[in-house]
Design a protein around this motif. Structure first.
Motif, PDB file in Angstrom:
ATOM      1  N   VAL A 173     -51.947  -7.704 -37.227  1.00 60.68           N
ATOM      2  CA  VAL A 173     -51.101  -8.730 -36.620  1.00 60.68           C
ATOM      3  C   VAL A 173     -50.672  -8.302 -35.223  1.00 60.68           C
ATOM      4  N   LEU A 177     -51.156 -10.507 -31.859  1.00 60.12           N
ATOM      5  CA  LEU A 177     -50.047 -10.921 -31.014  1.00 60.12           C
ATOM      6  C   LEU A 177     -50.206 -10.401 -29.585  1.00 60.12           C
ATOM      7  N   CYS A 262     -49.679 -18.025 -35.035  1.00 59.85           N
ATOM      8  CA  CYS A 262     -50.153 -16.849 -35.779  1.00 59.85           C
ATOM      9  C   CYS A 262     -50.512 -17.314 -37.193  1.00 59.85           C
ATOM     10  N   ALA A 273     -46.283 -10.164 -40.003  1.00 58.06           N
ATOM     11  CA  ALA A 273     -45.888 -10.977 -38.847  1.00 58.06           C
ATOM     12  C   ALA A 273     -44.372 -11.126 -38.774  1.00 58.06           C
TER      13      ALA A 273
END
Length: 348
Positions: A173, A177, A262, A273
């Motif tokens: 993640v 990001l 996401c 997340a």
């Protein structure tokens, strides 16, 4: 002597997360005992990596795996129960309100002591040899599960909820990001705040409109140096088995290009997340309980669910409920004001 204890939690993600304080209390009271838990394939990721648990038994609900033959599902579940019976657990705890199916599962574990709730007007149970009456006074789900520990001599106040994101999911993640320029994951500026929106809820009356999420995001971005990560249940809204919010997320992302979508396919990805956020804005559902277990401040747009039983446990939170117990009755302004208060606290 109690040397093996089994928890049974057949419900949804939030229900399982609300069970973690009881699991931790048992680990503290019986440090040498083997602690197992029987969960379904839908919620199992919520207790992966939990150091209080020695073994996780995962069964399937036919509705969660429509691609599989029902006989195959039942056969595999029977094998799981046989494996549990071979372990010869001393105690099995049926977590949650009484249901005939939960009671049967508890009985079939073969545990010596079988603990569970009975309905109000029932005195005895064929399935439980240590039955408890459903609590009469209003209680949070964390407290309701904790009360089931009384036969084990555990009677203190419940601690916080716990979930543990895996290092693999965090790394995955994090890379996503960074690629999407979710500022603050690496080299966080002092005045940068990371806000997660989770826009999904299982019940229609607990959902907020796409337009209101768009308005809220624009207000935040206009007035604050913040970054917004968009999270949702994956899948199409037209999927009859696992309806998701892909379409809703796409509309929000197009209307607010600054927002960072996401898409988390697995529950472990969602946990990872949410661990990056400074503040979580969400609806009532599993993501809210995960955020609470991660220690995040939460602003919840609330619908029909009983807040006394299901509100975030153990963290700072603001719950804003619709007038007619419908989330869509909640205006954008009070949600924004609650976010502003939290942002000021985080900044100080």
């Amino acid at each position: 002597m109690i040397s093996k204890i089994l928890f049974i939690r057949r419900d949804n993600i939030g229900d399982l997360v609300c069970t973690t304080p009881a699991i931790h209390a048992v680990r503290q009271a019986y440090p040498q005992a083997k602690i197992g838990i029987l969960v379904n394939s839908y919620n199992a990721e919520a207790i992966r990596n939990n150091p209080d648990i020695d073994e996780i038994y995962i069964y399937e609900k036919a509705k969660h795996v429509p691609e599989k033959n029902k006989f195959s599902v039942w056969f595999n579940n029977t094998k799981i129960l046989m494996k549990i019976r071979k372990e010869k657990y001393d105690v099995a705890i049926a977590c949650g309100s009484y249901s005939p199916r939960l009671a049967r599962y508890t009985y079939l574990t073969g545990a010596k002591l079988k603990i569970g709730y009975l309905p109000k007007n029932v005195e005895k149970s064929f399935f439980y040899n240590m039955p408890l009456k459903e609590p009469q006074k209003p209680m949070h789900e964390v407290e309701r599960v904790f009360t089931l520990l009384l036969p084990l001599g555990i009677n203190e106040k419940p601690d916080k909820m716990r979930v543990y994101p895996s290092s693999y999911e965090i790394e995955r993640v994090n890379e996503l990001l960074k690629k999407e320029r979710f500022f603050g994951v690496i080299e966080t500026p002092q005045n940068d705040r990371k806000i997660a929106f989770h826009i999904s809820s299982r019940k229609p009356e607990n959902r907020w409109t796409t337009e209101k999420f768009i308005s809220l995001a624009r207000l935040i971005l206009k007035n604050h140096n913040a970054n917004i990560m968009l999270l949702w249940s994956p899948g199409s809204e037209n999927n009859p088995y696992h309806p998701g919010d892909d379409e809703k997320a796409e509309l929000i992302s197009k209307a607010v290009p600054e927002i960072i979508p996401c898409r988390t396919v697995r529950l472990g990805e969602l946990i990872a997340a949410l661990s990056f956020a400074d503040l979580v804005v969400c609806l009532d559902g599993g993501a809210m309980h995960i955020a609470a277990a991660l220690g995040k401040p939460i602003v919840t747009i609330w619908g029909s669910t009983d807040p006394e039983r299901w509100r975030p446990w153990g963290v700072k939170n603001v719950l804003i409920q619709g007038i007619n117990k419908k989330a869509d009755d909640v205006d954008v302004e009070p949600v924004y004001e609650a976010i502003v208060r939290f942002v000021k606290e985080i900044t100080q």
